[in-house]
Design a protein around this motif. Structure first.
Motif, PDB file in Angstrom:
ATOM      1  N   UNK A 126       0.954  -1.197   0.008  1.00  0.00           N
ATOM      2  CA  UNK A 126       0.063   0.136   0.001  1.00  0.00           C
ATOM      3  C   UNK A 126       0.924   1.321  -0.034  1.00  0.00           C
ATOM      4  N   UNK A 127       0.521   2.423  -0.345  1.00  0.00           N
ATOM      5  CA  UNK A 127       1.066   3.626  -0.621  1.00  0.00           C
ATOM      6  C   UNK A 127       1.630   4.090   0.906  1.00  0.00           C
ATOM      7  N   UNK A 128       2.679   4.812   1.038  1.00  0.00           N
ATOM      8  CA  UNK A 128       2.914   5.288   2.253  1.00  0.00           C
ATOM      9  C   UNK A 128       1.960   6.420   2.594  1.00  0.00           C
ATOM     10  N   UNK A 129       1.386   7.197   1.870  1.00  0.00           N
ATOM     11  CA  UNK A 129       0.375   8.171   2.068  1.00  0.00           C
ATOM     12  C   UNK A 129      -0.955   7.877   1.137  1.00  0.00           C
ATOM     13  N   UNK A 130      -1.844   8.052   1.938  1.00  0.00           N
ATOM     14  CA  UNK A 130      -3.179   7.999   1.192  1.00  0.00           C
ATOM     15  C   UNK A 130      -3.762   9.217   0.584  1.00  0.00           C
ATOM     16  N   UNK A 131      -4.332   9.331  -0.868  1.00  0.00           N
ATOM     17  CA  UNK A 131      -5.088  10.471  -1.317  1.00  0.00           C
ATOM     18  C   UNK A 131      -6.460  10.002  -1.387  1.00  0.00           C
ATOM     19  N   UNK A 161      -5.410  11.826  -9.887  1.00  0.00           N
ATOM     20  CA  UNK A 161      -5.478  10.900  -8.853  1.00  0.00           C
ATOM     21  C   UNK A 161      -6.148   9.476  -9.109  1.00  0.00           C
ATOM     22  N   UNK A 162      -7.166   9.845  -9.669  1.00  0.00           N
ATOM     23  CA  UNK A 162      -8.366   8.620 -10.207  1.00  0.00           C
ATOM     24  C   UNK A 162      -7.720   7.617 -11.238  1.00  0.00           C
ATOM     25  N   UNK A 163      -6.877   8.333 -11.882  1.00  0.00           N
ATOM     26  CA  UNK A 163      -5.995   7.336 -13.231  1.00  0.00           C
ATOM     27  C   UNK A 163      -4.573   7.612 -12.772  1.00  0.00           C
ATOM     28  N   UNK A 164      -3.984   7.108 -11.722  1.00  0.00           N
ATOM     29  CA  UNK A 164      -2.428   7.200 -11.499  1.00  0.00           C
ATOM     30  C   UNK A 164      -1.643   6.449 -12.660  1.00  0.00           C
ATOM     31  N   UNK A 165      -0.778   7.110 -12.943  1.00  0.00           N
ATOM     32  CA  UNK A 165       0.529   6.543 -14.138  1.00  0.00           C
ATOM     33  C   UNK A 165      -0.198   7.095 -15.286  1.00  0.00           C
ATOM     34  N   UNK A 166      -1.365   7.568 -15.687  1.00  0.00           N
ATOM     35  CA  UNK A 166      -1.665   7.988 -16.925  1.00  0.00           C
ATOM     36  C   UNK A 166      -1.024   9.124 -17.284  1.00  0.00           C
ATOM     37  N   UNK A 211       4.113  14.485 -11.553  1.00  0.00           N
ATOM     38  CA  UNK A 211       5.435  14.806 -12.480  1.00  0.00           C
ATOM     39  C   UNK A 211       5.320  15.187 -13.744  1.00  0.00           C
ATOM     40  N   UNK A 212       6.265  15.673 -14.147  1.00  0.00           N
ATOM     41  CA  UNK A 212       6.220  16.155 -15.500  1.00  0.00           C
ATOM     42  C   UNK A 212       6.509  15.171 -16.571  1.00  0.00           C
ATOM     43  N   UNK A 213       6.141  15.173 -17.443  1.00  0.00           N
ATOM     44  CA  UNK A 213       6.457  14.376 -18.505  1.00  0.00           C
ATOM     45  C   UNK A 213       6.999  15.045 -19.986  1.00  0.00           C
ATOM     46  N   UNK A 214       8.151  15.110 -20.013  1.00  0.00           N
ATOM     47  CA  UNK A 214       8.851  16.067 -21.132  1.00  0.00           C
ATOM     48  C   UNK A 214       8.140  16.045 -22.440  1.00  0.00           C
ATOM     49  N   UNK A 215       7.603  17.512 -22.918  1.00  0.00           N
ATOM     50  CA  UNK A 215       7.308  17.364 -24.388  1.00  0.00           C
ATOM     51  C   UNK A 215       5.582  16.869 -24.515  1.00  0.00           C
ATOM     52  N   UNK A 216       4.901  16.574 -23.187  1.00  0.00           N
ATOM     53  CA  UNK A 216       3.887  16.117 -23.230  1.00  0.00           C
ATOM     54  C   UNK A 216       2.885  16.993 -22.206  1.00  0.00           C
ATOM     55  N   UNK A 217       3.151  16.535 -20.825  1.00  0.00           N
ATOM     56  CA  UNK A 217       2.036  17.132 -19.789  1.00  0.00           C
ATOM     57  C   UNK A 217       2.616  16.321 -18.482  1.00  0.00           C
ATOM     58  N   UNK A 218       1.708  16.056 -17.914  1.00  0.00           N
ATOM     59  CA  UNK A 218       1.847  15.593 -16.360  1.00  0.00           C
ATOM     60  C   UNK A 218       1.210  14.058 -16.208  1.00  0.00           C
ATOM     61  N   UNK A 219       1.854  13.529 -15.297  1.00  0.00           N
ATOM     62  CA  UNK A 219       1.167  12.335 -14.583  1.00  0.00           C
ATOM     63  C   UNK A 219       1.179  12.387 -13.108  1.00  0.00           C
ATOM     64  N   UNK A 220       0.407  11.469 -12.287  1.00  0.00           N
ATOM     65  CA  UNK A 220       0.095  11.467 -10.897  1.00  0.00           C
ATOM     66  C   UNK A 220       0.828   9.975 -10.633  1.00  0.00           C
ATOM     67  N   UNK A 221       1.801  10.030  -9.611  1.00  0.00           N
ATOM     68  CA  UNK A 221       2.354   8.703  -9.305  1.00  0.00           C
ATOM     69  C   UNK A 221       2.007   8.742  -7.650  1.00  0.00           C
ATOM     70  N   UNK A 222       1.361   7.709  -7.364  1.00  0.00           N
ATOM     71  CA  UNK A 222       1.219   7.431  -5.852  1.00  0.00           C
ATOM     72  C   UNK A 222       2.513   7.433  -5.235  1.00  0.00           C
ATOM     73  N   UNK A 223       2.380   8.240  -4.229  1.00  0.00           N
ATOM     74  CA  UNK A 223       3.785   8.073  -3.228  1.00  0.00           C
ATOM     75  C   UNK A 223       3.768   6.794  -2.477  1.00  0.00           C
TER      76      UNK A 223
END
Length: 223
Positions: A126-131, A161-166, A211-223
């Motif tokens: 499980x993630x260290x912190x919960x959103x 948050x509802x689509x982590x990693x996307x 997190x920034x994705x170079x040249x595209x946009x952003x993604x959320x990664x659960x900590x």
């Protein structure tokens, strides 16, 4: 055993992926034609799809668009075309990620594992912190405490948050900024992300989950 579908018309590249994925104990099916892949995905379930952009029959974007009409299977696009338009279009068609040729097979396997973990196909701690997203209350909680978000910031962060990693392009996030769809600059996205990061950092120091994705946009990664 997790099942991976590789859709790639370059036999040498496909064989490398097959060898590495099988060495990581995945079941692998390989097709070279886009229409064949779409037909198979209608009949058979897979845990993840590695999908080349340039394919005979239907190209990868059309296959991805077709799959999203009936399945949310994770799709990683493989492309030799590195211009930003194709990358964004692939993501807007419903792809979850992309890799550019030439690529490291080990990196592809690592991304496969990461996406399977996010979709619950692999066990993970499980993630260290919960959103927690509370849409009715327009609140996002971090370990039970609400972040001081504006309505726009809430919409952006809740979606990711509802689509982590996307990976989300700036244009996709721009559509979420204002419900009335009035014109705004994509720099507004960067400004809101900067503010959201500060607010998360105040609660979770040294955590880079947006997190920034170079040249595209952003993604959320659960900590």
């Amino acid at each position: 055993m997790q099942q991976i579908l590789i859709v790639e018309d370059d036999v040498k590249i496909a064989q490398i992926l097959i060898d590495y994925l099988r060495a990581s104990e995945y079941g692998v099916t390989h097709l070279e034609n886009g229409q064949d892949a779409l037909d198979l995905l209608r009949r058979q379930s897979f845990d993840l799809v590695l999908l080349d952009l340039m394919l005979p029959g239907l190209d990868g974007l059309e296959v991805c668009k077709g799959v999203r009409m009936f399945s949310q299977v994770p799709i990683i696009m493989i492309t030799a075309r590195i211009d930003e338009i194709d990358r964004l279009l692939g993501l807007e068609m419903g792809a979850d990620d992309y890799v550019c040729k030439p690529f490291s097979p080990r990196e592809v396997v690592a991304r496969v594992k990461a996406h399977l973990r996010r979709t619950g196909k692999l066990s993970a701690p499980p993630p260290a912190q919960g959103f927690t997203v509370e849409r009715d209350a327009l609140r996002i909680l971090v370990d039970g405490a609400a972040l001081p978000l504006t309505p726009v910031e809430f919409r952006l962060l809740a979606e990711m948050i509802e689509h982590p990693g996307r990976v989300y392009s700036r244009m996709q996030l721009l559509d979420l900024l204002h419900e009335d769809q009035r014109d705004t600059s994509d720099r507004a996205v960067d400004s809101h992300v900067k503010n959201i990061r500060k607010k998360i950092s105040a609660r979770l120091p040294d955590t880079d989950c947006l997190q920034s994705v170079y040249g595209v946009g952003y993604r959320f990664e659960m900590p």
